[in-house]
Scaffold this motif. Structure first.
Motif: not given
Length: 265
Positions: A174-196
């Motif tokens: 919710t704080d920073y722009p996101a880039i979903a373009d795949v660029s390597g031999t693997f994908v790394y995603a961080r889900l940072e917008a969880a709510v209590e």
């Protein structure tokens, strides 16, 4: 690809509010990694960002987790928090030579995370990517970069990452722009917008969506509803890593377990 190629986890395993909510009551703190590794398939280690570790520590981590489990390591802040990235060679070498190879096949990607104020300088960032070693003591290294400034939202950045074989981290934030373009031999995603307010941090429909995204990434595709800045990468199966991290941290383990259940179902 099969489900073992999608690994899902959290950031670290030592966090007080998880005691009694994730870890069972009175569970021994020295065995928290064992328990976490029995419920998850990956952990992103944040401690390596702040300080170096001993080879014996990495070996102990490897021995505490089952086959197929992996650790993603956040690289030292001394490598990325600098004005001129091209001068990071010595710090990078110090990080990769500290004993991380003791993890063996439990060694997942190395995460190079940049400050939100770090702007895209094509020449300097390209020079940094060329400093990242392909291997250490015979062990192949995989690299992911997390950038958090809007100046990186350009095809030129994606092209640099693809040329280097380095993954661009997709961060649901919710704080920073996101880039979903795949660029390597693997994908790394961080889900940072969880709510209590949500027991698993994300609502069930959102978890369903991330399960679909994980399967799409693993199969070599690109989820249609994410933000892209360049042309699609070639379709090829890719190991996929998804971490529930930041946001409502107390909910992270439950989010990861809920996603594992969906991906495996």
């Amino acid at each position: 690809m099969n489900n073992s190629d999608i690994r899902i986890g959290i950031g670290g395993w030592t966090y007080g509010p998880w005691r009694g909510t994730f870890f069972p009551d009175k569970w021994p703190q020295k065995r928290e990694l064992d328990y976490a590794a029995s419920k998850l398939t990956a952990i992103e280690v944040n401690g390596t960002y702040y300080s170096s570790q001993k080879p014996a520590t990495f070996a102990a981590w490897a021995n505490a987790v089952p086959d197929g489990f992996v650790f993603a390591l956040k690289a030292s802040r001394y490598c990325t928090n600098r004005k001129i990235l091209a001068e990071a060679g010595e710090s990078i070498a110090r990080f990769t030579s500290q004993g991380i190879v003791e993890l063996g096949d439990r060694l997942g990607p190395i995460l190079w995370q940049f400050m939100a104020t770090k702007r895209f300088d094509p020449e300097d960032f390209g020079a940094f990517l060329k400093l990242l070693p392909a291997s250490q003591d015979g062990i192949t290294l995989r690299h992911a970069v997390q950038v958090r400034h809007e100046s990186f939202l350009v095809p030129e950045f994606v092209a640099l990452a693809r040329a280097a074989g380095v993954a661009i981290v997709y961060a649901d934030s919710t704080d920073y722009p996101a880039i979903a373009d795949v660029s390597g031999t693997f994908v790394y995603a961080r889900l940072e917008a969880a709510v209590e307010d949500e027991p698993a941090g994300y609502a069930p429909p959102a978890l369903d969506r991330w399960a679909e995204a994980a399967h799409a990434w693993a199969a070599g595709g690109a989820p249609e509803d994410l933000p892209y800045v360049a042309d699609p990468a070639p379709v090829t199966p890719r190991d996929t890593f998804v971490f529930f991290i930041n946001g409502a941290k107390v909910r992270a383990p439950h989010g990861a377990m809920a996603l594992i259940e969906r991906v495996s179902g």
